[in-house]
Design an enzyme around this catalytic site. Sequence first.
Site, PDB file in Angstrom:
ATOM      1  N   ARG A 142      64.653 -27.693 -32.892  1.00 49.92           N
ATOM      2  CA  ARG A 142      63.316 -27.115 -32.970  1.00 49.92           C
ATOM      3  C   ARG A 142      62.474 -27.687 -34.109  1.00 49.92           C
ATOM      4  NH1 ARG A 142      66.496 -24.058 -30.316  1.00 49.92           N
ATOM      5  NH2 ARG A 142      67.945 -24.782 -31.893  1.00 49.92           N
ATOM      6  N   THR A 143      63.034 -27.705 -35.314  1.00 56.94           N
ATOM      7  CA  THR A 143      62.196 -28.053 -36.468  1.00 56.94           C
ATOM      8  C   THR A 143      61.712 -29.499 -36.364  1.00 56.94           C
ATOM      9  OG1 THR A 143      63.554 -26.517 -37.727  1.00 56.94           O
ATOM     10  CG2 THR A 143      62.071 -27.928 -38.980  1.00 56.94           C
TER      11      THR A 143
ATOM     12  N   LYS B 240      75.386 -45.727 -47.587  1.00 57.19           N
ATOM     13  CA  LYS B 240      75.758 -46.827 -48.502  1.00 57.19           C
ATOM     14  C   LYS B 240      75.711 -46.373 -49.959  1.00 57.19           C
ATOM     15  CE  LYS B 240      73.165 -49.856 -45.479  1.00 57.19           C
ATOM     16  NZ  LYS B 240      71.884 -50.587 -45.482  1.00 57.19           N
TER      17      LYS B 240
ATOM     18  N   ARG C 198      64.940 -32.318 -44.051  1.00 54.98           N
ATOM     19  CA  ARG C 198      66.022 -31.325 -43.929  1.00 54.98           C
ATOM     20  C   ARG C 198      67.253 -31.920 -44.604  1.00 54.98           C
ATOM     21  NH1 ARG C 198      67.828 -27.832 -38.804  1.00 54.98           N
ATOM     22  NH2 ARG C 198      65.972 -26.734 -39.559  1.00 54.98           N
TER      23      ARG C 198
ATOM     24  N   HIS D 252      63.973 -22.005 -45.819  1.00 52.24           N
ATOM     25  CA  HIS D 252      63.405 -22.672 -44.636  1.00 52.24           C
ATOM     26  C   HIS D 252      61.985 -22.100 -44.476  1.00 52.24           C
ATOM     27  CE1 HIS D 252      63.032 -24.697 -40.929  1.00 52.24           C
ATOM     28  NE2 HIS D 252      64.111 -24.284 -40.288  1.00 52.24           N
TER      29      HIS D 252
HETATM   30  N1   CP Z   1      65.267 -22.720 -36.294  1.00 53.58           N
HETATM   31  C1   CP Z   1      65.711 -23.937 -36.612  1.00 53.58           C
HETATM   32  O1   CP Z   1      65.644 -24.373 -37.772  1.00 53.58           O
HETATM   33  O2   CP Z   1      66.234 -24.634 -35.564  1.00 53.58           O
HETATM   34  P1   CP Z   1      66.763 -26.122 -35.608  1.00 53.58           P
HETATM   35  O3   CP Z   1      68.011 -26.131 -36.474  1.00 53.58           O
HETATM   36  O4   CP Z   1      67.021 -26.494 -34.180  1.00 53.58           O
HETATM   37  O5   CP Z   1      65.700 -26.973 -36.255  1.00 53.58           O
END
Ligand code: CP
Length: 319
Positions: A52-53, A82, A103, A131
């Site tokens: 999603r993100t 590396k 991320r 998040h």
């Molecule tokens: N909600 C969320 O962060 O989903 P993903 O891990 O799929 O990005």
Amino acid sequence: MYHVLSAHQFDRNQLDHLFRMADIMEYTAANGGSNVLNGKIMAALFFEPSTRTRLSFESAMLRLGGTVISTENAAQFSSAIKGETLEDSIRVISSYADVIVLRHNEVGAATRAAKVSDVPVINAGDGAGEHPTQSLLDLFTIQKELGKIDGLHIAMVGDLTYGRTVHSLSYMLSRYQNVTLYFVSPDNCPIPQKVKDYLDEQGVTYFEENDLQQVAEKVDVLYMTRIQKERFPSGEEYLKAAGKYVIDQNVLNLMKQNAIIMHPLPRAGEILPEVDADPRAAYFRQAKNGVYIRMALLAYCLGGKQAEAELEALAKVMG
Ligand code: CP
């Protein structure tokens, strides 16, 4: 330069503004998108898996006329393998792109990245830390679904120790009036003391519970989370927590008729598929809202007031 690193950085006015822009973005997306970010490049640097993100950020950028460069398994397919440090990677990538969506598996990684970046960094999840963009879309969803956030009773259920979405959501909810929070978790993954200390400072009322059925009947929002196997110290600890809380028809029967069920997704058995057809199941609508919130954030970070003014004018012309 505007980095998005933590839920703490948003005040109520900014949240209201972003949600208004997200409404405009929904309208913009439904009417062919916009070119306000034409010529801008977003780098998506993902050291942990995501559906999603990453894809909603990419979709958001494309819908605003920008372009995307990305590495979806940066731990394996970037020069991190590396031995390159995160800081060196960010210094280089910030000369290739106008914004970096990161991320990472380590708490604080986005803050470290922001310190050396020449372009805005957006935290798309840092380990068991935060998040913040998920929380923005969560609150936007609650406001759309229930018409308000002030005064609501909200339960967060599941892995509350390692669940970064509930940390950011708790921080952001403290910006609203008279919300009451219920933290429902297995004994070995409670909401962290750090989050409770913050809520105490902000005067937010909260309860720690372990009976989901009792909580389900009194809340407006039931926010489920996955027990994150990958973050538990051992398989034994994970098994102690797994499967304890499940939303099924019995729980649905207890819930208020106008309550909603949310989940950041992915789910792993904590909401049964039989729940999906119930109108109170808001989690797929929630995931869709991620595109509009991320469009609003990208326009804010990259296009500034001019992009926002153009989009507002467009929305007015289109009615
Ligand atoms: N909600 C969320 O962060 O989903 P993903 O891990 O799929 O990005």
